[in-house]
Design a protein around this motif. Sequence first.
Motif, PDB file in Angstrom:
ATOM      1  N   PRO A 114       0.794  -1.231   0.000  1.00  0.00           N
ATOM      2  CA  PRO A 114       0.000   0.000   0.000  1.00  0.00           C
ATOM      3  C   PRO A 114       0.823   1.276   0.000  1.00  0.00           C
ATOM      4  O   PRO A 114       0.398   2.292  -0.533  1.00  0.00           O
ATOM      5  CB  PRO A 114      -0.833  -0.121   1.280  1.00  0.00           C
ATOM      6  N   SER A 115       2.018   1.244   0.602  1.00  0.00           N
ATOM      7  CA  SER A 115       2.870   2.434   0.625  1.00  0.00           C
ATOM      8  C   SER A 115       4.327   2.035   0.749  1.00  0.00           C
ATOM      9  O   SER A 115       4.669   1.143   1.533  1.00  0.00           O
ATOM     10  CB  SER A 115       2.495   3.365   1.777  1.00  0.00           C
ATOM     11  N   ALA A 302       5.933  -2.136  13.893  1.00  0.00           N
ATOM     12  CA  ALA A 302       6.643  -3.320  13.410  1.00  0.00           C
ATOM     13  C   ALA A 302       6.064  -3.788  12.079  1.00  0.00           C
ATOM     14  O   ALA A 302       6.815  -4.137  11.150  1.00  0.00           O
ATOM     15  CB  ALA A 302       6.561  -4.433  14.457  1.00  0.00           C
ATOM     16  N   PHE A 303       4.759  -3.816  11.975  1.00  0.00           N
ATOM     17  CA  PHE A 303       4.123  -4.228  10.714  1.00  0.00           C
ATOM     18  C   PHE A 303       4.508  -3.298   9.567  1.00  0.00           C
ATOM     19  O   PHE A 303       4.821  -3.751   8.459  1.00  0.00           O
ATOM     20  CB  PHE A 303       2.607  -4.246  10.888  1.00  0.00           C
ATOM     21  N   ALA A 304       4.493  -1.984   9.802  1.00  0.00           N
ATOM     22  CA  ALA A 304       4.794  -1.016   8.747  1.00  0.00           C
ATOM     23  C   ALA A 304       6.209  -1.181   8.216  1.00  0.00           C
ATOM     24  O   ALA A 304       6.465  -0.979   7.022  1.00  0.00           O
ATOM     25  CB  ALA A 304       4.579   0.405   9.265  1.00  0.00           C
ATOM     26  N   ILE A 305       7.151  -1.585   9.085  1.00  0.00           N
ATOM     27  CA  ILE A 305       8.552  -1.723   8.667  1.00  0.00           C
ATOM     28  C   ILE A 305       8.837  -3.124   8.126  1.00  0.00           C
ATOM     29  O   ILE A 305       9.474  -3.282   7.072  1.00  0.00           O
ATOM     30  CB  ILE A 305       9.484  -1.392   9.847  1.00  0.00           C
ATOM     31  N   LEU A 306       8.349  -4.147   8.818  1.00  0.00           N
ATOM     32  CA  LEU A 306       8.622  -5.519   8.383  1.00  0.00           C
ATOM     33  C   LEU A 306       7.956  -5.838   7.047  1.00  0.00           C
ATOM     34  O   LEU A 306       8.471  -6.647   6.269  1.00  0.00           O
ATOM     35  CB  LEU A 306       8.153  -6.511   9.446  1.00  0.00           C
ATOM     36  N   SER A 307       6.824  -5.223   6.765  1.00  0.00           N
ATOM     37  CA  SER A 307       6.160  -5.465   5.485  1.00  0.00           C
ATOM     38  C   SER A 307       6.993  -4.945   4.316  1.00  0.00           C
ATOM     39  O   SER A 307       6.879  -5.446   3.194  1.00  0.00           O
ATOM     40  CB  SER A 307       4.775  -4.812   5.472  1.00  0.00           C
ATOM     41  N   VAL A 332       6.997 -13.180  10.179  1.00  0.00           N
ATOM     42  CA  VAL A 332       6.203 -13.296   8.950  1.00  0.00           C
ATOM     43  C   VAL A 332       4.736 -13.531   9.304  1.00  0.00           C
ATOM     44  O   VAL A 332       3.830 -12.946   8.698  1.00  0.00           O
ATOM     45  CB  VAL A 332       6.746 -14.434   8.060  1.00  0.00           C
ATOM     46  N   GLY A 333       4.509 -14.395  10.310  1.00  0.00           N
ATOM     47  CA  GLY A 333       3.128 -14.617  10.753  1.00  0.00           C
ATOM     48  C   GLY A 333       2.508 -13.355  11.326  1.00  0.00           C
ATOM     49  O   GLY A 333       1.315 -13.090  11.131  1.00  0.00           O
ATOM     50  N   HIS A 334       3.304 -12.568  12.048  1.00  0.00           N
ATOM     51  CA  HIS A 334       2.804 -11.312  12.611  1.00  0.00           C
ATOM     52  C   HIS A 334       2.372 -10.354  11.505  1.00  0.00           C
ATOM     53  O   HIS A 334       1.310  -9.716  11.589  1.00  0.00           O
ATOM     54  CB  HIS A 334       3.891 -10.673  13.473  1.00  0.00           C
ATOM     55  N   LYS A 339      -1.970  -7.710   8.496  1.00  0.00           N
ATOM     56  CA  LYS A 339      -2.555  -7.449   7.177  1.00  0.00           C
ATOM     57  C   LYS A 339      -4.023  -7.851   7.141  1.00  0.00           C
ATOM     58  O   LYS A 339      -4.883  -7.089   6.667  1.00  0.00           O
ATOM     59  CB  LYS A 339      -1.768  -8.225   6.115  1.00  0.00           C
ATOM     60  N   GLU A 340      -4.328  -9.033   7.649  1.00  0.00           N
ATOM     61  CA  GLU A 340      -5.722  -9.491   7.662  1.00  0.00           C
ATOM     62  C   GLU A 340      -6.583  -8.640   8.585  1.00  0.00           C
ATOM     63  O   GLU A 340      -7.763  -8.405   8.296  1.00  0.00           O
ATOM     64  CB  GLU A 340      -5.769 -10.959   8.097  1.00  0.00           C
TER      65      GLU A 340
END
Length: 412
Positions: A114-115, A302-307, A332-334, A339-340
């Motif tokens: 998305p970004s 964490a999600f914004a960076i790991l993605s 990866v699971g996180h 995302k979901e």
Amino acid sequence: MASEVSQTPVTENKVAEEAAATAATKPEITATEAVAVKENNAESNGADTANAQEKGDDTKASAGEDTKKDGDNATAAAAANSKTEPAPKFNVHKTNFEKDVIYLYQFSRTPLLPSLSPYCLKVETWLRLAGLKYENVDHKMRFRSKKGQLPFIELNGEEIADSAIIIKELSARYEKNLDAALTTEQRNVSYAMIAMLENHLIWIIFYWRAKYPDNVLKGYKVNLQHALGLRWPNSILNFVFKFTFGRKWFQGSKKLKAHGIGVHSPEEIEEFGKNDLKVLSEMLDCKPFFFGDEPTTLDVVAFAILSQLHYLSKDISYPLRDFMTEKCPNLVGHVSRMKERCFPDWDEICTKLDLNAHIPKPEPETKEGKEGEPEKSNEQENDSDKNEKEMEKDKSNEKEITEENKEKEETK
């Protein structure tokens, strides 16, 4: 001066002299009569003077009353003008904003993410978790905040910049604190981990992007024509991107060296990144989120960076992404859980590159006529009317022709 003269009393000698003069000019009037006339004139002049004074007083009084009325009218007019003052002008890009709607300015969408900005993705993820009404502004990356940053938001005519300040301000205004259930110790740990992510790991990713700008375009399948809203050939746009992204935006190695990460060798920088990922993985352990069953601000960051690592195309070689996939599967699971949870429209966003896939689109209005049939539009009705009129004309012409033929046959 005229009023002062009219108020001086007339002496008897003067009256006599004026009477003699009158008698000399008018022989039919006697001196006695002339004196009487002058006395009467003097009395009338005195009366006129008194009347003039009274009228002057009345005029002054009326003038005072008019002045007071004018003052009252001016006060009332000023109050009315204050009520009907034009609306204040806001120094924002979105001037026709809707009240309490958050307008988010960020980077354009990509087919894989998305970004491209972890900070932009951080703010949008937080907005979705908080359940606040927001709208992305399609500015084709032309605008920056007054601080020169992306992302920034506009809310009720006010600009708020920097992702951390945005979240802090919105949390206070709307009472949407994702960390409200955390203990003091957990909040301190969260603060330290966010500082590690945003001031260390993210700069390791930026270092790789600045060094390999080609891989950024290929790895995220960026379409610069769509992202920038330009019709230039992609070859030219790619060249400009390499120059601005690799040199101007990060100022080459100067900005990276000023941060401190740029003074190390590529191998050392890669090792720093792996250590950060290992610490995150150990902290998450087997939990769905870092502090339990519900996501907090640390999960958002964490999600914004790991993605940015996880969703990089497999066609591009990046050791740090491979390390996370192989050695830190719980991270990866996180990413998948976040995302979901926050982006159920992820596929639609990346397929259509829609900035506002979360906003329901208005369906086209279809009115139904009799027996459930859709009503015709005005153009269709006009066309049908024209066809009917033409058919009626043809029928009337046919009737006229047949009648003329009959008349001819009868005459024969």
